[in-house]
Scaffold this motif. Structure first.
Motif, short mmCIF file in Angstrom:
data_model
loop_
_atom_site.label_atom_id
_atom_site.label_comp_id
_atom_site.label_asym_id
_atom_site.label_seq_id
_atom_site.Cartn_x
_atom_site.Cartn_y
_atom_site.Cartn_z
N GLN A 179 0.83 -1.21 0.00
CA GLN A 179 0.00 0.00 0.00
C GLN A 179 0.87 1.26 0.00
N GLN A 180 1.92 1.21 0.78
CA GLN A 180 2.84 2.35 0.85
C GLN A 180 3.47 2.65 -0.51
N LEU A 181 3.93 1.61 -1.20
CA LEU A 181 4.54 1.79 -2.52
C LEU A 181 3.53 2.29 -3.55
N SER A 182 2.31 1.80 -3.46
CA SER A 182 1.27 2.26 -4.40
C SER A 182 1.04 3.76 -4.26
N LEU A 183 0.95 4.24 -3.03
CA LEU A 183 0.75 5.67 -2.79
C LEU A 183 1.98 6.47 -3.18
N GLN A 184 3.13 5.95 -2.84
CA GLN A 184 4.38 6.66 -3.09
C GLN A 184 4.64 6.85 -4.58
N LEU A 185 4.34 5.83 -5.38
CA LEU A 185 4.69 5.85 -6.80
C LEU A 185 3.58 6.39 -7.70
N ALA A 186 2.40 6.59 -7.14
CA ALA A 186 1.28 7.08 -7.95
C ALA A 186 1.59 8.37 -8.71
N PRO A 187 2.29 9.35 -8.12
CA PRO A 187 2.55 10.61 -8.84
C PRO A 187 3.47 10.48 -10.05
N VAL A 188 4.22 9.37 -10.17
CA VAL A 188 5.18 9.24 -11.28
C VAL A 188 4.79 8.14 -12.26
N LYS A 189 3.56 7.66 -12.17
CA LYS A 189 3.14 6.52 -12.99
C LYS A 189 3.20 6.78 -14.49
N THR A 190 3.06 8.04 -14.90
CA THR A 190 2.99 8.34 -16.34
C THR A 190 4.34 8.72 -16.93
N ARG A 191 5.37 8.75 -16.13
CA ARG A 191 6.67 9.22 -16.62
C ARG A 191 7.50 8.06 -17.16
N GLY A 192 7.94 8.19 -18.39
CA GLY A 192 8.61 7.10 -19.08
C GLY A 192 10.04 6.88 -18.63
N PHE A 193 10.45 5.62 -18.68
CA PHE A 193 11.82 5.27 -18.32
C PHE A 193 12.18 3.95 -18.98
N ALA A 194 13.47 3.67 -19.01
CA ALA A 194 13.98 2.38 -19.49
C ALA A 194 14.84 1.78 -18.40
N VAL A 195 14.90 0.45 -18.37
CA VAL A 195 15.71 -0.26 -17.39
C VAL A 195 16.87 -0.94 -18.10
#
Length: 298
Positions: A179-195
């Protein structure tokens, strides 16, 4: 004299038999993330060891004679399966199946869904139900913990309640972490990245992050020029960050980052020397994504 001799014999027998009576189950995990999960369930009732060194790749590791001995001596071997540790398949073929816990084939695991196409021709392919880095979804850690309770109880029935209580606490803590990670990462969900390599789909899928590509499919495979060109094209359009890993050469990745004006992030799916718990492993991943993707938004 006879009485003293008898007492001495009893003491000696007690010293010999005590380790047999109180011997703790010996668990051997192939990689650190599985060892961290096992330690949560085992507590102080079993000994948990890790087969691979931190910097070794689980995709391709040359077993030493001492490693074969450790595998034979273990009461339970915890591994993902040949889908990740292919080098272990042959060595484990001669070890009884009831001494193994291959987590890849466990029922009730959560697998990442197929990504929804948004009309772009991305240089991106995501594993669908096949990515063996399954510990990167905390729900799967809970599944593994529950099976470990069963296995450890068979090895050490007298500690069953302890294993059950440890697993219950661990599962409750990772549900909170999820739950903590879901809330924490919600603001950056649309920002693209590569691994760096295609091994994060469990984490990316669980938290609906926007991965647009990867440098190489597996760390041992060098990326081709065409693939790198396609990756740079998609990163130029919608990339914010390129993530590398601490165990691989990153000079060429730094050049891409500089040429495209991206941020360079670091992901460690295994957990370095400083990581001492499963919770810390996933928190570090979450913080890495958040730091790299948030900073470029300002």
């Amino acid at each position: 004299m006879i009485r003293a001799g008898v007492i001495g014999l009893i003491i000696v027998l007690g010293q010999v038999l005590a380790p047999m009576v109180h011997a703790k189950p010996q668990l051997l995990a192939s990689i650190k993330p599985l060892a961290l999960i096992a330690q949560e369930v085992a507590g102080d009732r079993a000994v948990v060891d890790t087969l691979l060194p931190i910097a070794a790749s689980p995709h391709d590791y040359p077993l030493k004679m001492s490693d074969h001995r450790r595998l034979r001596d273990a009461d339970l071997i915890i591994w993902v399966g040949p889908e990740l540790e292919s080098f272990l398949a042959r060595a484990l073929a001669n070890i009884p199946a009831d001494k193994q816990l291959p987590s890849y084939t466990l029922p009730n695991l959560h697998w990442p869904e197929s990504p929804v196409s948004d009309g772009h021709n991305h240089a991106h392919h995501q594993h669908v139900g096949g990515d063996p880095h399954l510990w990167l979804d905390p729900r799967n850690a809970g599944v593994i913990a529950q099976v470990l309770v069963q296995k450890l109880t068979q090895l050490d029935p007298s500690s069953a309640q302890s294993y059950q209580a440890n697993a219950a606490r661990f599962i409750a803590s990772i549900e909170q972490l999820d739950q903590q990670l879901s809330l924490q990462l919600a603001p950056v969900k649309t920002r693209g990245f590569a691994v760096y390599h295609e091994g994060y789909s469990h984490f990316v899928g669980r938290y609906e992050l926007h991965q647009v590509g990867y440098v190489t499919y597996t760390p041992e495979r060098r990326p081709g020029a065409k693939h790198l060109k396609e990756l740079q094209d998609v990163l130029k359009k919608e990339g914010k960050c390129l993530f590398v890993e601490p165990y691989y050469q990153t000079d060429s990745m730094k050049a891409i980052v500089q040429s495209l004006g991206l941020r360079l992030g670091m992901l460690d799916p295994i957990g370095g020397q400083q990581v001492s718990s499963y919770k810390e492993l996933l928190e570090n991943l979450g913080n890495s994504f958040l730091t790299c993707l948030t900073d470029v938004a300002h």
